[in-house]
Design a protein around this motif. Structure first.
Motif, PDB file in Angstrom:
ATOM      1  N   LEU A  46       1.101 -11.272 -23.765  1.00  0.00           N
ATOM      2  CA  LEU A  46       0.391 -12.005 -24.806  1.00  0.00           C
ATOM      3  C   LEU A  46      -0.999 -12.335 -24.278  1.00  0.00           C
ATOM      4  CD1 LEU A  46       0.346 -13.531 -27.528  1.00  0.00           C
ATOM      5  CD2 LEU A  46       1.375 -15.486 -26.347  1.00  0.00           C
ATOM      6  N   GLU A  47      -2.017 -11.760 -24.908  1.00  0.00           N
ATOM      7  CA  GLU A  47      -3.387 -11.909 -24.422  1.00  0.00           C
ATOM      8  C   GLU A  47      -4.072 -13.076 -25.137  1.00  0.00           C
ATOM      9  OE1 GLU A  47      -5.546  -8.200 -24.537  1.00  0.00           O
ATOM     10  OE2 GLU A  47      -3.731  -7.048 -24.062  1.00  0.00           O
ATOM     11  N   LEU A  48      -4.512 -14.053 -24.353  1.00  0.00           N
ATOM     12  CA  LEU A  48      -5.219 -15.208 -24.887  1.00  0.00           C
ATOM     13  C   LEU A  48      -6.666 -15.183 -24.421  1.00  0.00           C
ATOM     14  CD1 LEU A  48      -2.597 -18.087 -24.407  1.00  0.00           C
ATOM     15  CD2 LEU A  48      -2.882 -16.532 -26.331  1.00  0.00           C
ATOM     16  N   ASP A  49      -7.543 -15.672 -25.278  1.00  0.00           N
ATOM     17  CA  ASP A  49      -8.970 -15.664 -24.962  1.00  0.00           C
ATOM     18  C   ASP A  49      -9.601 -16.918 -25.539  1.00  0.00           C
ATOM     19  OD1 ASP A  49     -11.438 -14.852 -24.086  1.00  0.00           O
ATOM     20  OD2 ASP A  49     -11.676 -13.228 -25.540  1.00  0.00           O
ATOM     21  N   GLY A  50     -10.741 -17.321 -24.981  1.00  0.00           N
ATOM     22  CA  GLY A  50     -11.472 -18.488 -25.465  1.00  0.00           C
ATOM     23  C   GLY A  50     -12.954 -18.264 -25.288  1.00  0.00           C
ATOM     24  N   VAL A  51     -13.710 -19.341 -25.287  1.00  0.00           N
ATOM     25  CA  VAL A  51     -15.164 -19.195 -25.204  1.00  0.00           C
ATOM     26  C   VAL A  51     -15.683 -19.228 -23.762  1.00  0.00           C
ATOM     27  CG1 VAL A  51     -15.508 -20.157 -27.505  1.00  0.00           C
ATOM     28  CG2 VAL A  51     -15.599 -21.678 -25.527  1.00  0.00           C
ATOM     29  N   THR A  52     -14.788 -19.430 -22.796  1.00  0.00           N
ATOM     30  CA  THR A  52     -15.180 -19.384 -21.383  1.00  0.00           C
ATOM     31  C   THR A  52     -14.319 -18.351 -20.659  1.00  0.00           C
ATOM     32  OG1 THR A  52     -13.602 -21.112 -20.743  1.00  0.00           O
ATOM     33  CG2 THR A  52     -15.819 -21.831 -21.388  1.00  0.00           C
ATOM     34  N   PRO A  53     -14.796 -17.788 -19.555  1.00  0.00           N
ATOM     35  CA  PRO A  53     -14.021 -16.784 -18.810  1.00  0.00           C
ATOM     36  C   PRO A  53     -12.650 -17.302 -18.347  1.00  0.00           C
ATOM     37  CG  PRO A  53     -16.303 -16.799 -18.057  1.00  0.00           C
ATOM     38  CD  PRO A  53     -16.152 -17.969 -18.981  1.00  0.00           C
ATOM     39  N   GLU A  54     -12.544 -18.602 -18.041  1.00  0.00           N
ATOM     40  CA  GLU A  54     -11.288 -19.168 -17.549  1.00  0.00           C
ATOM     41  C   GLU A  54     -10.190 -19.150 -18.608  1.00  0.00           C
ATOM     42  OE1 GLU A  54     -14.273 -20.935 -17.442  1.00  0.00           O
ATOM     43  OE2 GLU A  54     -14.683 -20.126 -15.430  1.00  0.00           O
ATOM     44  N   GLU A  55     -10.602 -19.057 -19.871  1.00  0.00           N
ATOM     45  CA  GLU A  55      -9.628 -19.083 -20.965  1.00  0.00           C
ATOM     46  C   GLU A  55      -9.071 -17.699 -21.294  1.00  0.00           C
ATOM     47  OE1 GLU A  55     -10.815 -21.772 -24.388  1.00  0.00           O
ATOM     48  OE2 GLU A  55     -12.646 -21.862 -23.184  1.00  0.00           O
ATOM     49  N   LYS A  56      -9.506 -16.685 -20.583  1.00  0.00           N
ATOM     50  CA  LYS A  56      -9.038 -15.315 -20.842  1.00  0.00           C
ATOM     51  C   LYS A  56      -7.969 -14.939 -19.825  1.00  0.00           C
ATOM     52  CE  LYS A  56     -10.763 -10.579 -21.587  1.00  0.00           C
ATOM     53  NZ  LYS A  56     -10.303 -10.484 -22.990  1.00  0.00           N
ATOM     54  N   PHE A  57      -6.743 -14.745 -20.290  1.00  0.00           N
ATOM     55  CA  PHE A  57      -5.648 -14.353 -19.403  1.00  0.00           C
ATOM     56  C   PHE A  57      -4.518 -13.738 -20.226  1.00  0.00           C
ATOM     57  CE2 PHE A  57      -5.219 -18.859 -20.471  1.00  0.00           C
ATOM     58  CZ  PHE A  57      -3.917 -18.925 -20.965  1.00  0.00           C
ATOM     59  N   THR A  58      -3.583 -13.117 -19.554  1.00  0.00           N
ATOM     60  CA  THR A  58      -2.431 -12.484 -20.202  1.00  0.00           C
ATOM     61  C   THR A  58      -1.150 -13.160 -19.739  1.00  0.00           C
ATOM     62  OG1 THR A  58      -3.586 -10.361 -20.333  1.00  0.00           O
ATOM     63  CG2 THR A  58      -1.196 -10.314 -20.573  1.00  0.00           C
ATOM     64  N   VAL A  59      -0.331 -13.566 -20.686  1.00  0.00           N
ATOM     65  CA  VAL A  59       0.946 -14.220 -20.395  1.00  0.00           C
ATOM     66  C   VAL A  59       2.047 -13.167 -20.401  1.00  0.00           C
ATOM     67  CG1 VAL A  59       2.593 -15.980 -21.160  1.00  0.00           C
ATOM     68  CG2 VAL A  59       0.132 -16.328 -21.511  1.00  0.00           C
ATOM     69  N   ARG A  60       2.760 -13.068 -19.289  1.00  0.00           N
ATOM     70  CA  ARG A  60       3.823 -12.059 -19.173  1.00  0.00           C
ATOM     71  C   ARG A  60       5.204 -12.660 -18.925  1.00  0.00           C
ATOM     72  NH1 ARG A  60       1.052  -7.296 -18.981  1.00  0.00           N
ATOM     73  NH2 ARG A  60      -1.074  -7.374 -18.147  1.00  0.00           N
ATOM     74  N   ASN A  61       5.274 -13.970 -18.731  1.00  0.00           N
ATOM     75  CA  ASN A  61       6.556 -14.578 -18.353  1.00  0.00           C
ATOM     76  C   ASN A  61       7.288 -15.251 -19.506  1.00  0.00           C
ATOM     77  OD1 ASN A  61       4.536 -16.588 -18.469  1.00  0.00           O
ATOM     78  ND2 ASN A  61       5.723 -17.957 -17.158  1.00  0.00           N
ATOM     79  N   ALA A  62       6.754 -15.182 -20.729  1.00  0.00           N
ATOM     80  CA  ALA A  62       7.454 -15.775 -21.868  1.00  0.00           C
ATOM     81  C   ALA A  62       8.580 -14.854 -22.325  1.00  0.00           C
ATOM     82  CB  ALA A  62       6.483 -16.027 -23.018  1.00  0.00           C
ATOM     83  N   LYS A  63       9.731 -15.444 -22.657  1.00  0.00           N
ATOM     84  CA  LYS A  63      10.813 -14.661 -23.250  1.00  0.00           C
ATOM     85  C   LYS A  63      10.455 -14.372 -24.710  1.00  0.00           C
ATOM     86  CE  LYS A  63      13.996 -17.281 -20.365  1.00  0.00           C
ATOM     87  NZ  LYS A  63      14.965 -18.399 -20.373  1.00  0.00           N
ATOM     88  N   THR A  64      11.015 -13.320 -25.251  1.00  0.00           N
ATOM     89  CA  THR A  64      10.696 -12.947 -26.630  1.00  0.00           C
ATOM     90  C   THR A  64      11.957 -12.610 -27.409  1.00  0.00           C
ATOM     91  OG1 THR A  64      10.360 -10.656 -25.928  1.00  0.00           O
ATOM     92  CG2 THR A  64       8.385 -12.038 -26.107  1.00  0.00           C
ATOM     93  N   MET A  65      11.884 -12.824 -28.709  1.00  0.00           N
ATOM     94  CA  MET A  65      12.990 -12.473 -29.592  1.00  0.00           C
ATOM     95  C   MET A  65      12.464 -12.046 -30.947  1.00  0.00           C
ATOM     96  SD  MET A  65      16.143 -15.160 -29.277  1.00  0.00           S
ATOM     97  CE  MET A  65      17.243 -15.118 -27.861  1.00  0.00           C
ATOM     98  N   HIS A  66      12.997 -10.939 -31.435  1.00  0.00           N
ATOM     99  CA  HIS A  66      12.810 -10.618 -32.842  1.00  0.00           C
ATOM    100  C   HIS A  66      13.692 -11.573 -33.654  1.00  0.00           C
ATOM    101  CE1 HIS A  66      10.539  -6.928 -32.315  1.00  0.00           C
ATOM    102  NE2 HIS A  66      11.414  -6.516 -31.405  1.00  0.00           N
ATOM    103  N   LEU A  67      13.320 -11.792 -34.879  1.00  0.00           N
ATOM    104  CA  LEU A  67      14.118 -12.630 -35.761  1.00  0.00           C
ATOM    105  C   LEU A  67      15.574 -12.166 -35.794  1.00  0.00           C
ATOM    106  CD1 LEU A  67      13.452 -14.983 -37.768  1.00  0.00           C
ATOM    107  CD2 LEU A  67      13.368 -13.252 -39.553  1.00  0.00           C
ATOM    108  N   THR A  68      15.770 -10.870 -35.769  1.00  0.00           N
ATOM    109  CA  THR A  68      17.125 -10.306 -35.858  1.00  0.00           C
ATOM    110  C   THR A  68      17.933 -10.477 -34.579  1.00  0.00           C
ATOM    111  OG1 THR A  68      16.183  -8.168 -35.218  1.00  0.00           O
ATOM    112  CG2 THR A  68      16.479  -8.583 -37.577  1.00  0.00           C
ATOM    113  N   GLU A  69      17.305 -10.958 -33.516  1.00  0.00           N
ATOM    114  CA  GLU A  69      18.002 -11.152 -32.233  1.00  0.00           C
ATOM    115  C   GLU A  69      18.375 -12.607 -31.983  1.00  0.00           C
ATOM    116  OE1 GLU A  69      15.752  -7.550 -29.773  1.00  0.00           O
ATOM    117  OE2 GLU A  69      14.882  -9.569 -29.774  1.00  0.00           O
TER     118      GLU A  69
END
Length: 354
Positions: A46-69
């Motif tokens: 999940l790629e997040l971005d903002g108005v400063t360089p520190e706010e730009k990063f990618t989240v890889r540790n969140a669990k995910t689920m489709h609605l059907t799961e």
């Protein structure tokens, strides 16, 4: 730490908050009904971005689920905190879906525009309902799994997150929530959730539908004299309806509610004060992304999605009728945006006199 968190609705706001919480080490499961969004998060993060360089990063540790799961939650630790971050019209069914997976002391947080706490409470009960206002946060999901914030963080200049119980008392859980989202941006607990909610509704009522109807960015709406005056009329009507309903309305951005109401009613000094605040260029720190910033409803129109206009301006007009304080400008805007949404007419500044 140690709480099991679910985010139901991984759009701009849900994804932004859920992503930051996962990055800070919380146990977060992101649940969404847009398959491409979940699959993209799984494949590249999940790629997040903002108005400063520190706010730009990618989240890889969140669990995910489709609605059907979601049935897999039955075999996992119960959910302690469920953020419902769906469009207002999807509130009830989304709350009903997560309800059965809540821990005995688990609760649902309305992380949404509009006043949806009553809808949530109708499903899980008032005791399991908590409100959270995200004020002037301006986040935009412009592609699957890509979210950008188009305004600077609030910091000590503006409190972004306001967390409150529906009964107004400060409890341990709202303090816990405040500390949690305080890692994202400035946060506070509030004893006036309903006043905060109505203030945010006034703010959204002046911005969202106006941008959706005109096709303009928020800045360009404020730059246009006729459209800015239309927005001020919306704000003043919303304040008067809220006052009649008994709400203690908090400041609307930098605007005092009573001053805004008087400006909409023809008080010249009040109008000058409000216009000074609203005109682009009046801020000391200009927003580097002002030219792309569009409220969520304008984003919905551009994506061909249903809007929340009935739950925003339409709701203000309906409440006004109920309490005997007409809000005709809100009724007019609701009608216009519905026509744009149905593609009966095209969004254009001329629709609001601009």
């Amino acid at each position: 730490m140690g709480k099991r968190i679910a985010v139901v609705g991984v759009g701009a706001l849900g994804g932004y908050v859920g992503g930051y919480l996962a990055k800070s080490g919380e146990d977060v499961t992101l649940i969404d009904f847009w398959p491409e969004n979940i699959e993209t998060i799984r494949s590249r993060g999940l790629e997040l971005d903002g108005v400063t360089p520190e706010e730009k990063f990618t989240v890889r540790n969140a669990k995910t689920m489709h609605l059907t799961e979601m049935q897999e939650l039955a075999r996992q630790k119960p959910v302690d905190i469920a953020f419902v971050s769906m469009k207002s019209y999807d509130t009830e069914w989304a709350t009903a879906l997560i309800k059965q997976y809540l821990a005995p002391d688990g609760y649902v947080v309305s992380l949404q525009n509009c006043l949806n706490e009553e809808r949530i409470a109708g499903v899980v009960g008032w005791g399991k309902t908590v409100g959270m206002v995200a004020s002037l946060i301006s986040v935009d999901m412009y592609e699957p799994a890509r979210i950008r914030r188009t305004v600077a963080k609030g910091g000590d200049k503006h409190t972004v997150f306001r967390v409150g119980e529906v009964h107004g008392r400060i409890t341990r859980r709202v303090e816990e929530l405040r500390d949690m989202v305080g890692r994202i941006d400035s946060a506070k607990t509030t004893t006036n959730l309903w006043g905060e909610r109505w203030s945010k509704l006034c703010q959204n009522g002046m911005k969202n539908g106006v941008s959706a109807a005109t096709g303009l960015t928020g800045t360009d709406c404020d730059r246009n004299d006729a459209i800015r005056r239309f927005a001020i009329k919306l704000g003043g009507e919303a304040v008067r309806v809220g006052q009649a309903l008994g709400y203690h309305i908090e400041k609307i951005g930098k605007m005092e509610p009573e001053t805004l109401a008087k400006a909409s009613e023809g008080d010249k000094s009040a109008l000058d004060e409000i216009e000074t605040i609203m005109r682009p260029g009046s801020n000391i720190n200009p927003n580097p992304r002002a030219d792309i910033q569009r409220p969520s409803m304008a984003q919905d129109i551009r994506k061909g999605r249903r809007t929340e206009i009935e739950f925003m301006n339409g709701y203000i007009a309906e409440r006004g009728t109920y309490i005997g304080v007409p809000a005709p400008t809100h009724a007019k805007l609701t009608e216009i945006v519905k026509k744009v949404e149905r593609q009966e007419i095209k969004a254009a500044p001329a629709l609001l006199g601009g």
